[in-house]
Design a protein around this motif. Structure first.
Motif, PDB file in Angstrom:
ATOM      1  N   UNK B   1      48.873  36.026  81.805  1.00 31.68           N
ATOM      2  CA  UNK B   1      48.892  35.566  83.196  1.00 31.68           C
ATOM      3  C   UNK B   1      49.621  34.234  83.292  1.00 31.68           C
ATOM      4  N   UNK B   2      50.577  34.168  84.191  1.00 31.15           N
ATOM      5  CA  UNK B   2      51.251  32.888  84.349  1.00 31.15           C
ATOM      6  C   UNK B   2      50.442  32.037  85.326  1.00 31.15           C
ATOM      7  N   UNK B   3      50.460  30.752  85.067  1.00 29.81           N
ATOM      8  CA  UNK B   3      49.753  29.840  85.953  1.00 29.81           C
ATOM      9  C   UNK B   3      50.684  29.419  87.071  1.00 29.81           C
ATOM     10  N   UNK B   4      50.130  28.958  88.136  1.00 29.15           N
ATOM     11  CA  UNK B   4      50.966  28.527  89.256  1.00 29.15           C
ATOM     12  C   UNK B   4      50.883  27.006  89.369  1.00 29.15           C
ATOM     13  N   UNK B   5      52.030  26.380  89.356  1.00 27.46           N
ATOM     14  CA  UNK B   5      52.089  24.933  89.483  1.00 27.46           C
ATOM     15  C   UNK B   5      52.707  24.587  90.835  1.00 27.46           C
ATOM     16  N   UNK B   6      52.243  23.534  91.406  1.00 28.13           N
ATOM     17  CA  UNK B   6      52.905  23.053  92.611  1.00 28.13           C
ATOM     18  C   UNK B   6      54.162  22.291  92.186  1.00 28.13           C
ATOM     19  N   UNK B   7      55.279  22.531  92.860  1.00 26.42           N
ATOM     20  CA  UNK B   7      56.482  21.774  92.525  1.00 26.42           C
ATOM     21  C   UNK B   7      56.226  20.267  92.711  1.00 26.42           C
ATOM     22  N   UNK B   8      56.779  19.480  91.823  1.00 26.98           N
ATOM     23  CA  UNK B   8      56.596  18.031  91.936  1.00 26.98           C
ATOM     24  C   UNK B   8      57.851  17.368  91.403  1.00 26.98           C
ATOM     25  N   UNK B   9      57.916  16.064  91.543  1.00 27.25           N
ATOM     26  CA  UNK B   9      59.130  15.384  91.110  1.00 27.25           C
ATOM     27  C   UNK B   9      59.225  15.427  89.588  1.00 27.25           C
ATOM     28  N   UNK B  10      60.438  15.602  89.075  1.00 18.17           N
ATOM     29  CA  UNK B  10      60.594  15.757  87.630  1.00 18.17           C
ATOM     30  C   UNK B  10      60.212  14.498  86.869  1.00 18.17           C
ATOM     31  N   UNK B  11      59.614  14.716  85.687  1.00 15.55           N
ATOM     32  CA  UNK B  11      59.118  13.610  84.861  1.00 15.55           C
ATOM     33  C   UNK B  11      60.023  13.319  83.674  1.00 15.55           C
ATOM     34  N   UNK B  12      60.961  14.244  83.398  1.00 14.39           N
ATOM     35  CA  UNK B  12      61.786  14.084  82.197  1.00 14.39           C
ATOM     36  C   UNK B  12      63.168  14.682  82.445  1.00 14.39           C
ATOM     37  N   UNK B  13      64.135  14.206  81.672  1.00 13.11           N
ATOM     38  CA  UNK B  13      65.506  14.692  81.844  1.00 13.11           C
ATOM     39  C   UNK B  13      66.199  14.783  80.491  1.00 13.11           C
ATOM     40  N   UNK B  95      59.509  22.180  76.672  1.00 20.99           N
ATOM     41  CA  UNK B  95      58.207  22.206  77.355  1.00 20.99           C
ATOM     42  C   UNK B  95      57.218  21.253  76.685  1.00 20.99           C
ATOM     43  N   UNK B  96      57.162  21.319  75.349  1.00 22.80           N
ATOM     44  CA  UNK B  96      56.205  20.480  74.630  1.00 22.80           C
ATOM     45  C   UNK B  96      56.563  18.988  74.785  1.00 22.80           C
ATOM     46  N   UNK B  97      57.847  18.689  74.764  1.00 24.28           N
ATOM     47  CA  UNK B  97      58.272  17.290  74.877  1.00 24.28           C
ATOM     48  C   UNK B  97      57.984  16.752  76.282  1.00 24.28           C
ATOM     49  N   UNK B  98      58.215  17.589  77.301  1.00 21.09           N
ATOM     50  CA  UNK B  98      57.906  17.153  78.669  1.00 21.09           C
ATOM     51  C   UNK B  98      56.411  16.876  78.797  1.00 21.09           C
ATOM     52  N   UNK B  99      55.599  17.749  78.206  1.00 16.31           N
ATOM     53  CA  UNK B  99      54.146  17.553  78.269  1.00 16.31           C
ATOM     54  C   UNK B  99      53.747  16.243  77.586  1.00 16.31           C
ATOM     55  N   UNK B 100      54.381  15.958  76.455  1.00 11.11           N
ATOM     56  CA  UNK B 100      54.063  14.719  75.729  1.00 11.11           C
ATOM     57  C   UNK B 100      54.498  13.492  76.525  1.00 11.11           C
ATOM     58  N   UNK B 101      55.628  13.620  77.215  1.00  9.23           N
ATOM     59  CA  UNK B 101      56.092  12.520  78.073  1.00  9.23           C
ATOM     60  C   UNK B 101      55.120  12.313  79.230  1.00  9.23           C
ATOM     61  N   UNK B 102      54.700  13.429  79.855  1.00 12.12           N
ATOM     62  CA  UNK B 102      53.760  13.330  80.983  1.00 12.12           C
ATOM     63  C   UNK B 102      52.427  12.745  80.549  1.00 12.12           C
ATOM     64  N   UNK B 107      58.432   8.602  74.834  1.00 10.14           N
ATOM     65  CA  UNK B 107      59.443   8.362  75.881  1.00 10.14           C
ATOM     66  C   UNK B 107      60.770   9.036  75.588  1.00 10.14           C
ATOM     67  N   UNK B 108      61.135   9.108  74.306  1.00  8.02           N
ATOM     68  CA  UNK B 108      62.428   9.699  73.945  1.00  8.02           C
ATOM     69  C   UNK B 108      62.213  10.709  72.820  1.00  8.02           C
ATOM     70  N   UNK B 225      61.511   9.932  82.800  1.00  8.38           N
ATOM     71  CA  UNK B 225      62.310   9.643  83.995  1.00  8.38           C
ATOM     72  C   UNK B 225      62.809   8.198  83.988  1.00  8.38           C
ATOM     73  N   UNK B 226      61.918   7.305  83.595  1.00  5.15           N
ATOM     74  CA  UNK B 226      62.299   5.893  83.582  1.00  5.15           C
ATOM     75  C   UNK B 226      63.421   5.620  82.582  1.00  5.15           C
ATOM     76  N   UNK B 227      63.266   6.124  81.371  1.00  4.42           N
ATOM     77  CA  UNK B 227      64.291   5.911  80.347  1.00  4.42           C
ATOM     78  C   UNK B 227      65.584   6.654  80.675  1.00  4.42           C
ATOM     79  N   UNK B 228      65.447   7.813  81.328  1.00  4.17           N
ATOM     80  CA  UNK B 228      66.633   8.606  81.652  1.00  4.17           C
ATOM     81  C   UNK B 228      67.578   7.834  82.572  1.00  4.17           C
ATOM     82  N   UNK B 229      67.008   6.958  83.406  1.00  2.00           N
ATOM     83  CA  UNK B 229      67.839   6.173  84.328  1.00  2.00           C
ATOM     84  C   UNK B 229      68.702   5.150  83.576  1.00  2.00           C
TER      85      UNK B 229
END
Lengths: 136, 387
Positions: B1-13, B95-102, B107-108, B225-229
């Motif tokens: 079963x896939x979970x449903x997430x609400x769209x939100x602003x991106x946290x990583x790039x 996916x795993x790296x974004x989760x760790x960033x969140x 950070x990198x 997101x902060x470091x990506x800038x």
């Protein structure tokens, strides 16, 4: 070329030993879960459907149908010299699927859905394996 | 079963991407290829090795590839992930790296892959013994992975009427993209007839339905997101991601005509991003074999189940067509060093940056990178976008 005839052998283990002993005796053994009544293959300690540990060995009918197949033209290692040969996934009457090789099966008669029957064969001096033949 | 997430602003790039030498590299070790790719990706980002706090890699060249590679590169990561679910591992690493960033742990992240399978001639080597779950399939001699994909293709043809010509459409269109990529290994034009008359490998797959066997490596730098800038180039945002796996051995695939892992990973990624398939401008889909692409397009919802063959017909995915796909020439014609997933991320990022020269998809703002691993076993989907 030195790899030829150097077939890797399946390594029986405490969980699979009854399966391989059955093959030696001309019997195809699978498991059945006493809790959810479903058949299970390959052998496990927990039922993959209901996670009960009430799995018992039963003798399968050895009858089934071809679920899918491929004619292998390029194989690796010792199998290269045997190509072309036909690998099938067979769905047994009991509902489980297993991989096998079809033998004495004319290419034009092999189709998905065709009835097949297990046949314990020794090929190229290897220990017996559960191959399948077309049933008609 | 896939979970449903609400769209939100991106946290990583994604802020850096690079390939190592590709093709046939007998003069390089698997560690050299990864060092080359890692340095180039960090230069692309404008970051230094000292800024890396997480290392991700997958490979079968070490019992613990992150330990070996970190030592070799002089890194002391505080987050380490060598998840190996086959060729899709690198999309899963995202996916795993974004989760760790969140979670605020890193950070990198540096994601790296390398392989010298072609130089090593390690492809197709037969195991010395069949242990554990291998003992029930190995003794019959199926060449993997190609034989497993052939079994899926045969079932797909039976269930949906897919044809060899439709499979060939994928190979031909992908070659046309490779002709626009100077790094691609195979750049001579081919026709559908060429695919159909190439020799059988495992029916219904011909030689030209199969990916290349090459050496090569790649690296991706992912930042918060902060470091990506602070990166040298505009960020390529991770808008959505998802992963799933359903089986390891082909006889245990729930339905050989349906890529269920990709259905799950795609639904999760699209829901998270708040996007629909028809909104994506450029699509990079794992093409180990032509059938992989057709089953994945169906699973991700670009067309209904069973209609993937019709969807790719008429060269719709070729340069100039309505559905730009596998724009670097794919694993079928550009390179395929065993686990191809890192290259999907590299090409999707370059397309969104507008760096692709003659093969650039004009105005691309949203991209999809989708990895498939094992024998249609695992899937990981990443949706990317630019500001």
């Amino acid at each position: 070329m030195s790899e030829e005839a150097n077939y890797a052998l399946p390594q029986s283990d405490p969980e699979s030993a009854p399966y391989w002993e059955g093959i030696q005796q001309g019997e195809l053994r699978i498991q059945r879960c006493a809790a959810c009544q479903r058949h299970v293959f390959y052998p496990r300690t927990l039922c993959p459907y209901c996670h009960s540990d009430q799995l018992a060995w039963v003798s399968a009918s050895g009858r089934g149908t071809i679920y899918s197949y491929t004619v292998v033209h390029r194989a690796f290692g010792p199998f290269a010299a045997e190509a072309p040969f036909i690998i099938a996934i067979v769905e047994l009457e009991e509902g489980v699927r297993l991989m096998t090789r079809l033998i004495d099966a004319p290419r034009e008669r092999v189709r998905i859905g065709a009835a097949v029957q297990v046949s314990f064969e020794q090929v190229s001096g290897r220990p017996p394996l559960p191959f399948f033949r077309l049933a008609e | 079963m896939s979970r449903v997430f609400a769209p939100r602003s991106p946290r990583a790039a994604i802020v850096g991407v690079a390939e190592s030498d590709l093709g046939y590299t007998p003069h390089r070790t698997v560690l050299q290829l990864q060092a080359q790719a890692a340095r180039a990706a960090l230069e692309d980002a404008g970051f230094s090795f000292d800024e890396v706090d997480a290392l991700f890699c997958a490979g079968n060249w070490s019992w613990s590839p992150t330990l070996t590679l970190a030592e070799y590169l002089g890194l002391r990561p505080r987050y380490s992930d060598s998840t190996n679910i086959g060729g899709s591992s690198f999309e899963a690493h995202i996916e795993h790296a974004v989760a760790a960033i969140e979670a605020g742990l890193i950070e990198v992240a540096l994601i790296v892959y390398g392989s010298t399978q072609r130089s090593d001639r390690s492809r197709g080597r037969v195991s010395p013994t069949y242990r554990l779950t291998e003992q029930f399939e190995g003794p019959f001699g199926l060449p993997t992975p190609v034989g497993a994909y052939a079994l899926a293709a045969m079932r797909h043809m039976h269930q949906f009427g897919t044809t060899s010509e439709q499979l060939a459409e994928v190979a031909v269109a992908t070659r046309k993209w490779a002709m626009l990529n100077e790094k691609a290994m195979m750049r001579d034009p081919i026709t559908i007839e060429d695919v159909l008359t190439s020799r059988w490998i495992a029916e219904p797959l011909h030689l030209l339905d199969c990916c290349l066997v090459t050496d090569g490596g790649g690296a991706v730098v992912l930042a918060s997101a902060q470091r990506a800038r602070q990166a040298r180039k505009p960020p390529v945002w991770v808008l959505g991601h998802g992963e799933a796996h359903t089986h390891a051995t082909i006889a245990n695939m729930p339905d050989l005509a349906v890529h269920q892992a990709a259905i799950a990973s795609g639904q999760t990624a699209f829901a998270m991003a708040g996007l629909r398939p028809e909104e994506i401008d450029v699509v990079e889909i794992y093409d180990s074999f032509t059938i992989t692409v057709i089953m994945t397009l169906e699973a991700l919802g670009f067309c209904p189940l069973g209609e993937g063959g019709a969807f790719v017909s008429g060269q719709r995915t070729a340069p100039g067509g309505p559905f730009p796909m596998n724009t670097n020439g794919g694993g079928l014609s550009y390179c395929h060093p065993g686990m191809y997933g890192i290259f999907l991320l590299i090409e999707a990022t370059r397309q969104l940056r507008g760096e692709c020269g003659p093969r650039q998809v004009s105005g691309a703002r949203l991209a999809l990178a989708h990895g498939t691993g094992g024998v249609l076993s695992s899937a990981a989907t990443v949706l990317l976008g630019k500001d």
